[in-house]
Design a protein around this motif. Sequence first.
Motif, PDB file in Angstrom:
ATOM      1  N   ILE A 136       0.827  -1.113   0.144  1.00 65.70           N
ATOM      2  CA  ILE A 136      -0.020  -0.064   0.026  1.00 65.70           C
ATOM      3  C   ILE A 136       0.926   1.204   0.003  1.00 65.70           C
ATOM      4  CG2 ILE A 136      -1.643   1.325   1.594  1.00 65.70           C
ATOM      5  CD1 ILE A 136      -2.909  -1.294   2.188  1.00 65.70           C
ATOM      6  N   CYS A 163       0.978   3.799  -3.090  1.00 63.10           N
ATOM      7  CA  CYS A 163       0.649   5.245  -2.707  1.00 63.10           C
ATOM      8  C   CYS A 163       1.633   6.302  -3.181  1.00 63.10           C
ATOM      9  CB  CYS A 163       0.299   5.501  -1.177  1.00 63.10           C
ATOM     10  SG  CYS A 163      -1.367   4.814  -0.776  1.00 63.10           S
ATOM     11  N   GLY A 208      -2.537   6.439  -4.934  1.00 62.53           N
ATOM     12  CA  GLY A 208      -3.604   5.767  -4.499  1.00 62.53           C
ATOM     13  C   GLY A 208      -3.607   4.169  -4.565  1.00 62.53           C
ATOM     14  N   TYR A 250      -6.110   0.239  -4.994  1.00 66.97           N
ATOM     15  CA  TYR A 250      -7.447  -0.270  -5.193  1.00 66.97           C
ATOM     16  C   TYR A 250      -7.727  -1.567  -4.387  1.00 66.97           C
ATOM     17  CZ  TYR A 250      -5.381  -3.387  -8.411  1.00 66.97           C
ATOM     18  OH  TYR A 250      -4.542  -4.309  -9.149  1.00 66.97           O
ATOM     19  N   ASN A 279     -13.048  -0.699  -5.793  1.00 66.75           N
ATOM     20  CA  ASN A 279     -13.039   0.411  -4.960  1.00 66.75           C
ATOM     21  C   ASN A 279     -11.555   1.050  -5.261  1.00 66.75           C
ATOM     22  OD1 ASN A 279     -15.585   0.262  -4.001  1.00 66.75           O
ATOM     23  ND2 ASN A 279     -14.925  -1.119  -2.321  1.00 66.75           N
ATOM     24  N   ILE A 280     -11.411   2.415  -5.405  1.00 70.40           N
ATOM     25  CA  ILE A 280     -10.336   2.931  -5.490  1.00 70.40           C
ATOM     26  C   ILE A 280     -10.036   4.067  -4.674  1.00 70.40           C
ATOM     27  CG2 ILE A 280      -8.757   4.484  -6.808  1.00 70.40           C
ATOM     28  CD1 ILE A 280     -10.335   3.374  -9.341  1.00 70.40           C
ATOM     29  N   TYR A 281      -8.807   4.140  -3.639  1.00 67.82           N
ATOM     30  CA  TYR A 281      -8.652   4.942  -2.633  1.00 67.82           C
ATOM     31  C   TYR A 281      -7.563   5.932  -2.829  1.00 67.82           C
ATOM     32  CZ  TYR A 281     -11.488   1.381   0.010  1.00 67.82           C
ATOM     33  OH  TYR A 281     -12.516   0.577   0.048  1.00 67.82           O
ATOM     34  N   GLU A 282      -7.627   7.064  -2.485  1.00 76.44           N
ATOM     35  CA  GLU A 282      -6.761   7.900  -2.794  1.00 76.44           C
ATOM     36  C   GLU A 282      -5.930   8.325  -1.557  1.00 76.44           C
ATOM     37  OE1 GLU A 282      -6.412  13.025  -4.059  1.00 76.44           O
ATOM     38  OE2 GLU A 282      -8.488  11.782  -4.218  1.00 76.44           O
ATOM     39  N   CYS A 283      -4.460   8.266  -1.660  1.00 70.92           N
ATOM     40  CA  CYS A 283      -3.632   8.741  -0.489  1.00 70.92           C
ATOM     41  C   CYS A 283      -3.253  10.111  -0.475  1.00 70.92           C
ATOM     42  CB  CYS A 283      -2.264   7.881  -0.770  1.00 70.92           C
ATOM     43  SG  CYS A 283      -2.672   6.100  -0.934  1.00 70.92           S
TER      44      CYS A 283
END
Length: 70
Positions: free
Chosen positions: A33, A37, A42, A44, A48-52
């Motif tokens: 992770i 990042c 980011g 996934y 779902n995609i997550y932004e850091c």
Amino acid sequence: MSTLAYISFAALVTCSIFLLGALCGWVYAHGVIAAECERLGGFYVGTNIYECKRVDAPVNRKERQQEVMP
């Protein structure tokens, strides 16, 4: 040694291996992770995609809560 001692030893070894594997997986996941990042901004999980967002200075909890909760 009795059968109970063998079973107890086998259970202890099995639990130890499981805990070691869980710890290694936790460390590996955090590394992946962090790398994603840094490289992409980011990561996934499934669809779902997550932004850091990097925090440069450590902030104590009270200050952080006041920033998040107006």
